[in-house]
Design a protein around this motif. Structure first.
Motif, PDB file in Angstrom:
ATOM      1  N   SER A 154      33.833  31.257  50.199  1.00 53.17           N
ATOM      2  CA  SER A 154      33.959  30.736  48.841  1.00 53.17           C
ATOM      3  C   SER A 154      34.083  29.216  48.888  1.00 53.17           C
ATOM      4  O   SER A 154      34.706  28.658  49.785  1.00 53.17           O
ATOM      5  N   TRP A 155      33.463  28.578  47.894  1.00 60.43           N
ATOM      6  CA  TRP A 155      33.578  27.137  47.765  1.00 60.43           C
ATOM      7  C   TRP A 155      33.378  26.775  46.302  1.00 60.43           C
ATOM      8  O   TRP A 155      33.019  27.624  45.480  1.00 60.43           O
ATOM      9  N   THR A 156      33.657  25.571  45.941  1.00 59.07           N
ATOM     10  CA  THR A 156      33.486  25.127  44.558  1.00 59.07           C
ATOM     11  C   THR A 156      32.508  23.967  44.515  1.00 59.07           C
ATOM     12  O   THR A 156      32.485  23.114  45.398  1.00 59.07           O
ATOM     13  N   GLU A 157      31.695  23.986  43.458  1.00 60.86           N
ATOM     14  CA  GLU A 157      30.702  22.936  43.273  1.00 60.86           C
ATOM     15  C   GLU A 157      31.034  22.162  41.998  1.00 60.86           C
ATOM     16  O   GLU A 157      31.408  22.762  40.975  1.00 60.86           O
ATOM     17  N   THR A 158      30.896  20.851  42.049  1.00 59.67           N
ATOM     18  CA  THR A 158      31.107  20.010  40.876  1.00 59.67           C
ATOM     19  C   THR A 158      29.812  19.956  40.082  1.00 59.67           C
ATOM     20  O   THR A 158      28.787  19.462  40.569  1.00 59.67           O
ATOM     21  N   ARG A 208      32.739  19.830  35.822  1.00 61.13           N
ATOM     22  CA  ARG A 208      33.674  20.930  36.009  1.00 61.13           C
ATOM     23  C   ARG A 208      33.441  21.577  37.365  1.00 61.13           C
ATOM     24  O   ARG A 208      32.341  21.463  37.939  1.00 61.13           O
ATOM     25  N   LYS A 209      34.508  22.229  37.861  1.00 59.36           N
ATOM     26  CA  LYS A 209      34.411  22.941  39.133  1.00 59.36           C
ATOM     27  C   LYS A 209      33.966  24.372  38.864  1.00 59.36           C
ATOM     28  O   LYS A 209      34.569  25.074  38.045  1.00 59.36           O
ATOM     29  N   GLU A 210      32.946  24.786  39.560  1.00 60.95           N
ATOM     30  CA  GLU A 210      32.479  26.158  39.414  1.00 60.95           C
ATOM     31  C   GLU A 210      32.506  26.844  40.775  1.00 60.95           C
ATOM     32  O   GLU A 210      32.088  26.261  41.782  1.00 60.95           O
ATOM     33  N   PRO A 211      33.044  28.073  40.817  1.00 58.60           N
ATOM     34  CA  PRO A 211      33.106  28.791  42.099  1.00 58.60           C
ATOM     35  C   PRO A 211      31.715  29.207  42.566  1.00 58.60           C
ATOM     36  O   PRO A 211      30.850  29.576  41.757  1.00 58.60           O
ATOM     37  N   ARG A 212      31.528  29.114  43.861  1.00 58.71           N
ATOM     38  CA  ARG A 212      30.268  29.531  44.473  1.00 58.71           C
ATOM     39  C   ARG A 212      30.579  30.378  45.696  1.00 58.71           C
ATOM     40  O   ARG A 212      31.680  30.312  46.260  1.00 58.71           O
TER      41      ARG A 212
END
Length: 502
Positions: free
Chosen positions: A267-271, A354-358
């Motif tokens: 899991s990671w977050t993308e701006t 915004r941060k979105e989970p990936r």
């Protein structure tokens, strides 16, 4: 010196004066010291510093006198040491003749009190207890005034140790475990060592039989060495004993490995940018008409009288009126255009984030290891001792992954995870087995020979050979009778080896 009034000043000097006036000598001394660091020639600050330091020293000496008068010897020794340290820290001018005499009296009392404390133990033959009391006073005895006292106390403690060793050796007689306890004590205090006597129940080695299934032949020898090594470190071992233990080994050790493709996720977050409508207020200058009052200078005609020659037939001077122009201020009004600031709401399109989970997915190889071990060790130590049995059952499942994926945002980098080999895992289990066997052997001695029903000195000494964590009261009582010293300190001494024997 005149009393210093409380001024409540916020300056450094004012705070120092306030602290001195209210009797806070420690704080006052610190503040006056800071004043003098800034102005070393300030004679008044030097005088106040001496006064503060004298107050500080008097407080320390008074605390010492109070503890001594109350008969609290330990607290008085601590307070006396602190008083001497305070005398070391103050300026020389702060220690006048009267205070110097009080400090000298403190040193004399500390010297006699230290002698009394240690002699109270050594006169009873308690060399270990005397040494502990001496060590508790180490800071005091390091002072130059008391430097000669330390060797005197050490000699007293050593003489007490010799006396106790000789007495305890005679009391132990021919009993081997009692003599072992005396030897541990005498080695510690530097006294004469007793003659060594062979100790029953101890073994000098072991005969190991049996195997652990799943273990290669060369490792079977390592198992035997681990077991005999644990025995040699236990309380049952005596290097000179001709007796041998019989140890039966049984068990199973297995390791199974597998490899299979799998998918892993991280899991990671993308701006992420997005557009949004934002409401904001904007200032606007709005014109409006206003009536303004102002003054204007206006001319008007006035008449003034002047003396002039009269017209015939009159003679002399006559008043004649003449018109003149004068000015006056008159108020006027007029309409003018002015502006005022008004705020209006407006909207605009802005870019926000915004941060979105990936989830990052990648292929990998999953390596799995399944380790199992089941050991049983039976140690026979003689006909009067029940066999000591230790069992170990261990299961361990481990996983490692291998892949070449690279994705920095999710913290994914190539891995080459490895699992312990079957041989290295069995080596870990042998070390664990040796630790558990040593624990079981030492506990077995305590279980076999330590109880509150112990009667004789030799029975108590035999229990003490195992250095139980919670010795029975009977053991502590017999040790106190044997060496006249603190039994807990005696039990903390290591068991001496046969190499100490003459």
């Amino acid at each position: 010196m005149a009393a210093i009034a409380l001024t409540g000043c916020t300056s450094l000097r004012g705070r120092a004066d306030d602290a001195l006036a209210r009797g806070d000598y420690r704080h006052a001394a610190e503040l006056y010291g800071e004043v003098l660091r800034k102005d070393p020639g300030d004679a008044e600050a030097k005088a106040h510093l001496v006064r503060a330091q004298r107050g500080l020293l008097d407080e320390a000496l008074d605390r010492f006198d109070a503890q001594r008068a109350a008969g609290r010897e330990s607290e008085a020794m601590t307070a006396g040491a602190l008083a001497l340290e305070t005398g070391d820290r103050v300026r020389g001018e702060a220690v006048d003749e009267a205070r110097r005499a009080r400090l000298a009296g403190t040193v004399t009392w500390l010297r006699e009190a230290a002698k009394s404390v240690v002699h109270a133990e050594t006169n009873r033959g308690r060399a270990l207890a005397g040494r502990a009391r001496r060590e508790a006073m180490a800071a005091v005895l390091r002072r130059e005034e008391l430097a000669a006292l330390g060797p005197e106390l050490d000699a007293d403690i050593a003489a007490a140790g010799v006396r106790t060793c000789e007495k305890a050796t005679a009391t132990a007689g021919e009993h081997p475990f009692a003599l072992e306890l005396v030897a541990a004590y005498c080695k510690e205090v530097g006294g004469p060592m007793p003659a060594w006597r062979p100790r029953p129940l101890l073994v000098g080695g072991a005969d190991v039989r049996g195997t652990i299934a799943g273990t290669p032949p060369e490792e079977q020898e390592e198992v035997a060495r681990a077991i005999t090594g644990a025995l040699a470190r236990s309380v049952w071992f005596g290097a000179t004993s001709p007796a041998r233990a019989s140890i039966a080994v049984d068990g199973l050790a297995t390791a199974a490995f597998s490899a299979a493709p799998t998918e892993l996720t991280r899991s990671w977050t993308e701006t992420v940018p997005y557009e949004a409508i934002e409401t904001y207020t904007e200032p606007v200058e709005v014109p409006y008409l206003a009536t303004e009052t102002y003054t204007e200078r206006v001319p008007y005609t006035a008449y003034e009288e002047r003396l002039e020659p009269c017209r015939p037939p009159r003679q002399g001077l006559c008043n004649r009126s003449h018109p003149v122009t004068r000015y006056r201020d008159e108020s006027r009004t007029r309409e003018v255009t002015r502006t005022r600031t008004e705020y209006v709401e407006r909207q605009r399109t802005v870019t926000k984030y915004r941060k979105e989970p990936r989830v990052f997915r990648f292929a990998a190889t999953k390596h799995a290891g399944h380790y199992r071990a089941n050991y049983r060790i039976t140690v026979e130590l003689g006909p009067i001792v029940r066999p000591i049995v230790t069992r170990e059952q261990t299961g361990d499942d481990r996983v490692a992954y291998e892949h070449d994926a690279e994705f920095a945002p999710a913290g994914v980098h190539p891995e080459r995870g490895t699992l312990p080999s079957a041989a290295s895992w069995r080596e870990q289990q042998r070390a664990r087995l040796a630790r558990e066997l040593l624990r079981a052997l030492d506990a077995g001695w305590v279980d076999a020979f330590c109880s509150e029903a112990l009667g004789s000195l030799e029975d108590a000494a035999r229990c003490a050979h195992g250095r139980p964590a919670r010795p029975p009261n009977a053991v502590r009582a017999r040790i106190a009778e044997l060496v006249s010293d603190d039994p807990d300190r005696v039990l903390a001494l290591p068991v001496p080896k046969e190499s100490l024997a003459p």
